[in-house]
Write a protein that holds these residues in place. Structure first.
Motif, PDB file in Angstrom:
ATOM      1  N   LEU A 230       0.899  -1.358  -0.115  1.00 20.43           N
ATOM      2  CA  LEU A 230       0.053  -0.012   0.092  1.00 20.43           C
ATOM      3  C   LEU A 230       0.799   1.114   0.061  1.00 20.43           C
ATOM      4  O   LEU A 230       1.880   1.190   0.595  1.00 20.43           O
ATOM      5  CB  LEU A 230      -0.974  -0.025   1.222  1.00 20.43           C
ATOM      6  N   ALA A 231       0.538   2.201  -0.761  1.00 19.05           N
ATOM      7  CA  ALA A 231       1.110   3.571  -0.683  1.00 19.05           C
ATOM      8  C   ALA A 231       0.148   4.513   0.104  1.00 19.05           C
ATOM      9  O   ALA A 231      -0.879   4.086   0.615  1.00 19.05           O
ATOM     10  CB  ALA A 231       1.098   4.153  -2.251  1.00 19.05           C
ATOM     11  N   THR A 232       0.637   5.731   0.206  1.00 14.74           N
ATOM     12  CA  THR A 232      -0.293   6.599   1.183  1.00 14.74           C
ATOM     13  C   THR A 232      -1.628   6.705   0.667  1.00 14.74           C
ATOM     14  O   THR A 232      -1.676   7.043  -0.531  1.00 14.74           O
ATOM     15  CB  THR A 232       0.463   7.963   1.508  1.00 14.74           C
ATOM     16  N   GLY A 233      -2.734   6.466   1.484  1.00 18.58           N
ATOM     17  CA  GLY A 233      -3.835   6.734   0.890  1.00 18.58           C
ATOM     18  C   GLY A 233      -4.771   5.577   0.357  1.00 18.58           C
ATOM     19  O   GLY A 233      -5.970   5.512   0.182  1.00 18.58           O
ATOM     20  N   GLN A 234      -3.949   4.308   0.095  1.00 15.78           N
ATOM     21  CA  GLN A 234      -4.380   3.185  -0.620  1.00 15.78           C
ATOM     22  C   GLN A 234      -5.054   2.092   0.627  1.00 15.78           C
ATOM     23  O   GLN A 234      -4.525   2.596   1.685  1.00 15.78           O
ATOM     24  CB  GLN A 234      -3.477   2.518  -1.336  1.00 15.78           C
ATOM     25  N   SER A 235      -5.948   1.300   0.022  1.00 17.46           N
ATOM     26  CA  SER A 235      -6.231   0.423   1.367  1.00 17.46           C
ATOM     27  C   SER A 235      -6.749  -0.854   0.804  1.00 17.46           C
ATOM     28  O   SER A 235      -6.712  -0.931  -0.234  1.00 17.46           O
ATOM     29  CB  SER A 235      -7.652   1.171   1.762  1.00 17.46           C
ATOM     30  N   PHE A 236      -6.775  -1.693   1.492  1.00 22.05           N
ATOM     31  CA  PHE A 236      -7.141  -3.178   1.254  1.00 22.05           C
ATOM     32  C   PHE A 236      -8.516  -3.409   2.153  1.00 22.05           C
ATOM     33  O   PHE A 236      -8.407  -3.288   3.247  1.00 22.05           O
ATOM     34  CB  PHE A 236      -5.922  -4.013   1.577  1.00 22.05           C
TER      35      PHE A 236
ATOM     36  N   ASN B 253     -21.186 -10.109  10.001  1.00 18.23           N
ATOM     37  CA  ASN B 253     -20.414  -9.833   8.775  1.00 18.23           C
ATOM     38  C   ASN B 253     -19.688  -8.486   9.164  1.00 18.23           C
ATOM     39  O   ASN B 253     -20.156  -7.544   9.858  1.00 18.23           O
ATOM     40  CB  ASN B 253     -21.558  -9.220   7.783  1.00 18.23           C
ATOM     41  N   TYR B 254     -18.513  -8.549   8.715  1.00 16.47           N
ATOM     42  CA  TYR B 254     -17.561  -7.478   9.039  1.00 16.47           C
ATOM     43  C   TYR B 254     -16.724  -7.196   7.727  1.00 16.47           C
ATOM     44  O   TYR B 254     -16.616  -8.019   6.723  1.00 16.47           O
ATOM     45  CB  TYR B 254     -16.569  -8.028  10.195  1.00 16.47           C
ATOM     46  N   VAL B 255     -16.107  -6.053   7.510  1.00 19.07           N
ATOM     47  CA  VAL B 255     -15.113  -5.480   6.655  1.00 19.07           C
ATOM     48  C   VAL B 255     -14.014  -5.373   7.352  1.00 19.07           C
ATOM     49  O   VAL B 255     -13.854  -4.427   8.201  1.00 19.07           O
ATOM     50  CB  VAL B 255     -15.408  -4.618   5.670  1.00 19.07           C
ATOM     51  N   VAL B 256     -12.739  -6.067   6.971  1.00 13.28           N
ATOM     52  CA  VAL B 256     -11.540  -5.549   7.560  1.00 13.28           C
ATOM     53  C   VAL B 256     -10.665  -4.883   6.656  1.00 13.28           C
ATOM     54  O   VAL B 256     -10.580  -5.119   5.283  1.00 13.28           O
ATOM     55  CB  VAL B 256     -10.773  -7.090   7.812  1.00 13.28           C
ATOM     56  N   THR B 257     -10.261  -3.617   7.008  1.00 13.38           N
ATOM     57  CA  THR B 257      -9.599  -2.863   6.378  1.00 13.38           C
ATOM     58  C   THR B 257      -8.206  -2.700   6.735  1.00 13.38           C
ATOM     59  O   THR B 257      -7.907  -2.195   7.855  1.00 13.38           O
ATOM     60  CB  THR B 257     -10.451  -1.331   6.209  1.00 13.38           C
ATOM     61  N   VAL B 258      -7.219  -2.647   5.680  1.00 12.86           N
ATOM     62  CA  VAL B 258      -5.756  -2.075   6.214  1.00 12.86           C
ATOM     63  C   VAL B 258      -5.654  -0.753   5.572  1.00 12.86           C
ATOM     64  O   VAL B 258      -5.866  -0.730   4.116  1.00 12.86           O
ATOM     65  CB  VAL B 258      -4.722  -3.149   5.703  1.00 12.86           C
ATOM     66  N   PHE B 259      -5.322   0.449   5.864  1.00 12.56           N
ATOM     67  CA  PHE B 259      -5.211   1.565   5.259  1.00 12.56           C
ATOM     68  C   PHE B 259      -3.811   1.996   5.231  1.00 12.56           C
ATOM     69  O   PHE B 259      -3.130   2.180   6.470  1.00 12.56           O
ATOM     70  CB  PHE B 259      -6.187   2.567   5.994  1.00 12.56           C
ATOM     71  N   GLY B 260      -3.238   2.590   4.264  1.00 16.34           N
ATOM     72  CA  GLY B 260      -1.860   3.299   4.347  1.00 16.34           C
ATOM     73  C   GLY B 260      -2.060   4.878   4.935  1.00 16.34           C
ATOM     74  O   GLY B 260      -2.414   5.466   3.926  1.00 16.34           O
ATOM     75  N   ARG B 261      -1.846   4.740   6.105  1.00 15.77           N
ATOM     76  CA  ARG B 261      -2.159   5.979   6.739  1.00 15.77           C
ATOM     77  C   ARG B 261      -0.872   7.140   6.328  1.00 15.77           C
ATOM     78  O   ARG B 261      -1.073   8.299   5.881  1.00 15.77           O
ATOM     79  CB  ARG B 261      -2.241   6.004   8.102  1.00 15.77           C
TER      80      ARG B 261
ATOM     81  N   VAL C 211       8.258   4.517  10.853  1.00 19.05           N
ATOM     82  CA  VAL C 211       8.647   5.254   9.573  1.00 19.05           C
ATOM     83  C   VAL C 211       7.187   5.167   8.832  1.00 19.05           C
ATOM     84  O   VAL C 211       6.690   6.105   8.391  1.00 19.05           O
ATOM     85  CB  VAL C 211       9.526   4.393   8.912  1.00 19.05           C
ATOM     86  N   ASN C 212       6.554   3.730   8.776  1.00 17.05           N
ATOM     87  CA  ASN C 212       5.328   3.623   7.799  1.00 17.05           C
ATOM     88  C   ASN C 212       4.298   3.240   8.739  1.00 17.05           C
ATOM     89  O   ASN C 212       4.215   2.362   9.419  1.00 17.05           O
ATOM     90  CB  ASN C 212       5.796   2.624   6.607  1.00 17.05           C
ATOM     91  N   ASP C 213       3.294   4.156   8.583  1.00 19.97           N
ATOM     92  CA  ASP C 213       2.046   3.789   9.306  1.00 19.97           C
ATOM     93  C   ASP C 213       0.999   3.468   8.722  1.00 19.97           C
ATOM     94  O   ASP C 213       0.502   3.986   7.903  1.00 19.97           O
ATOM     95  CB  ASP C 213       1.843   5.309  10.009  1.00 19.97           C
ATOM     96  N   LEU C 214       0.484   2.126   8.882  1.00 14.35           N
ATOM     97  CA  LEU C 214      -0.720   1.603   8.517  1.00 14.35           C
ATOM     98  C   LEU C 214      -1.930   1.537   9.397  1.00 14.35           C
ATOM     99  O   LEU C 214      -1.274   1.216  10.682  1.00 14.35           O
ATOM    100  CB  LEU C 214      -0.353  -0.114   8.063  1.00 14.35           C
ATOM    101  N   ASP C 215      -2.982   1.527   9.183  1.00 19.46           N
ATOM    102  CA  ASP C 215      -4.097   1.380  10.209  1.00 19.46           C
ATOM    103  C   ASP C 215      -4.946   0.193  10.167  1.00 19.46           C
ATOM    104  O   ASP C 215      -5.324  -0.385   8.861  1.00 19.46           O
ATOM    105  CB  ASP C 215      -4.830   2.762  10.244  1.00 19.46           C
ATOM    106  N   LEU C 216      -5.288  -0.726  10.936  1.00 19.36           N
ATOM    107  CA  LEU C 216      -6.149  -1.691  10.984  1.00 19.36           C
ATOM    108  C   LEU C 216      -7.622  -1.156  11.714  1.00 19.36           C
ATOM    109  O   LEU C 216      -7.924  -0.541  12.537  1.00 19.36           O
ATOM    110  CB  LEU C 216      -5.724  -2.769  11.774  1.00 19.36           C
ATOM    111  N   VAL C 217      -8.665  -1.357  10.687  1.00 19.65           N
ATOM    112  CA  VAL C 217     -10.118  -0.747  11.073  1.00 19.65           C
ATOM    113  C   VAL C 217     -10.930  -2.184  10.589  1.00 19.65           C
ATOM    114  O   VAL C 217     -11.060  -2.538   9.448  1.00 19.65           O
ATOM    115  CB  VAL C 217     -10.522   0.222  10.118  1.00 19.65           C
ATOM    116  N   VAL C 218     -11.655  -2.490  11.662  1.00 17.93           N
ATOM    117  CA  VAL C 218     -12.552  -3.473  11.539  1.00 17.93           C
ATOM    118  C   VAL C 218     -14.155  -3.098  11.670  1.00 17.93           C
ATOM    119  O   VAL C 218     -14.240  -2.520  12.965  1.00 17.93           O
ATOM    120  CB  VAL C 218     -12.514  -4.716  12.256  1.00 17.93           C
ATOM    121  N   SER C 219     -15.141  -3.209  10.701  1.00 17.25           N
ATOM    122  CA  SER C 219     -16.638  -2.479  10.723  1.00 17.25           C
ATOM    123  C   SER C 219     -17.242  -3.570  10.675  1.00 17.25           C
ATOM    124  O   SER C 219     -17.579  -4.649   9.716  1.00 17.25           O
ATOM    125  CB  SER C 219     -16.598  -1.559   9.587  1.00 17.25           C
TER     126      SER C 219
END
Length: 244
Positions: A117-123, A215-223, A158-166
């Motif tokens: 992931l680059a900054t602003g991209q997500s999975f 039902n959930y959505v797991v998101t990895v975000f390139g902060r 150095v590189n900050d990723l975020d984990l979000v579960v909805s």
């Protein structure tokens, strides 16, 4: 037989680690567990190059709190147990020997140039929880191998990723490592509440207590990706990761 050895040793290793936790003996015990895990992947899943990030994520995801007097809040001033007591049968369930991945009680994604992931991209990964599984906690672990930080910097990340579960039914949102004091599970936030992101650690967990939703959505975000961590991406600045 690596699989038989792994499960036969799990109980004794767990006891050993419990008694020796906090001493130098915990390091060789964890090293031995990782060696068995590597052998498992090589022999039973034909995965000879499992990343260190995935091994770490699996260990953490399968661990549990050492004692009820401790908790998993990552912002405690004194950290008594880290992410808890490792348990190989949790980290590598026997069902992983089944060739049908839909029968596995867990899913995992290893770090790869294809998921960087680059900054602003997500999975995003959808998770459907069966009725029987809703009686158990849901655990999601994100780990990435961060490039070396500046030794004199106050925050070494150095590189900050975020984990979000909805939760797509109740619309509750869980942010990585947002675990309150004296608790082993993340706080549930409403969508209109301020987000709570971790900008310090390269390990992020979301632990949801039972009963869980369907039902959930797991998101990895390139902060914030400042340094390229993937040599295969010669012209990009991206960070790969492991997700369990």
């Amino acid at each position: 037989n690596a699989l038989e050895l792994l499960y036969n040793l799990n109980e004794e290793l767990g006891k050993f680690y419990r008694y020796e936790s906090g001493t130098s003996m915990s390091t060789p015990v964890i090293s031995g567990m990782l060696a068995l895990m590597q052998e498992f992947f090589e022999k039973f899943q034909n995965r000879p190059n499992v990343s260190a990030a995935l091994m770490k994520a699996l260990l953490i995801n399968g661990a549990h709190s050492v004692n009820s007097i401790y908790n998993l809040c990552p912002t405690n001033s004194i950290n008594y147990q880290g992410w808890g007591l490792v348990n190989l049968t949790n980290s590598l369930p026997m069902a992983l020997t089944n060739q049908d991945e839909t029968a596995w009680p867990m899913r995992f994604f290893d770090q790869s140039p294809t998921n960087a992931l680059a900054t602003g991209q997500s999975f995003n990964q959808s998770v459907t929880v069966s009725t029987n599984a809703q009686e158990y906690p849901l655990r999601v672990t994100l780990v990435w191998t961060d490039p070396p930080g500046n030794p004199v910097a106050a925050i070494k990340l150095v590189n900050d990723l975020d984990l979000v579960v909805s939760n797509t039914v109740t619309h509750e949102v869980y942010y990585g490592n947002n675990i309150p004091a004296d608790n082993d599970f993340n706080s549930a936030n409403a969508t209109n509440m301020p987000a709570v992101f971790d900008a310090i650690n390269n390990v992020e967990n979301v632990f949801i207590p039972a009963p869980v939703g369907s039902n959930y959505v797991v998101t990895v975000f390139g902060r914030r990706v400042n340094v390229n961590a993937v040599t295969a991406h010669t012209n990009n600045v991206v960070q790969d990761y492991a997700l369990v």
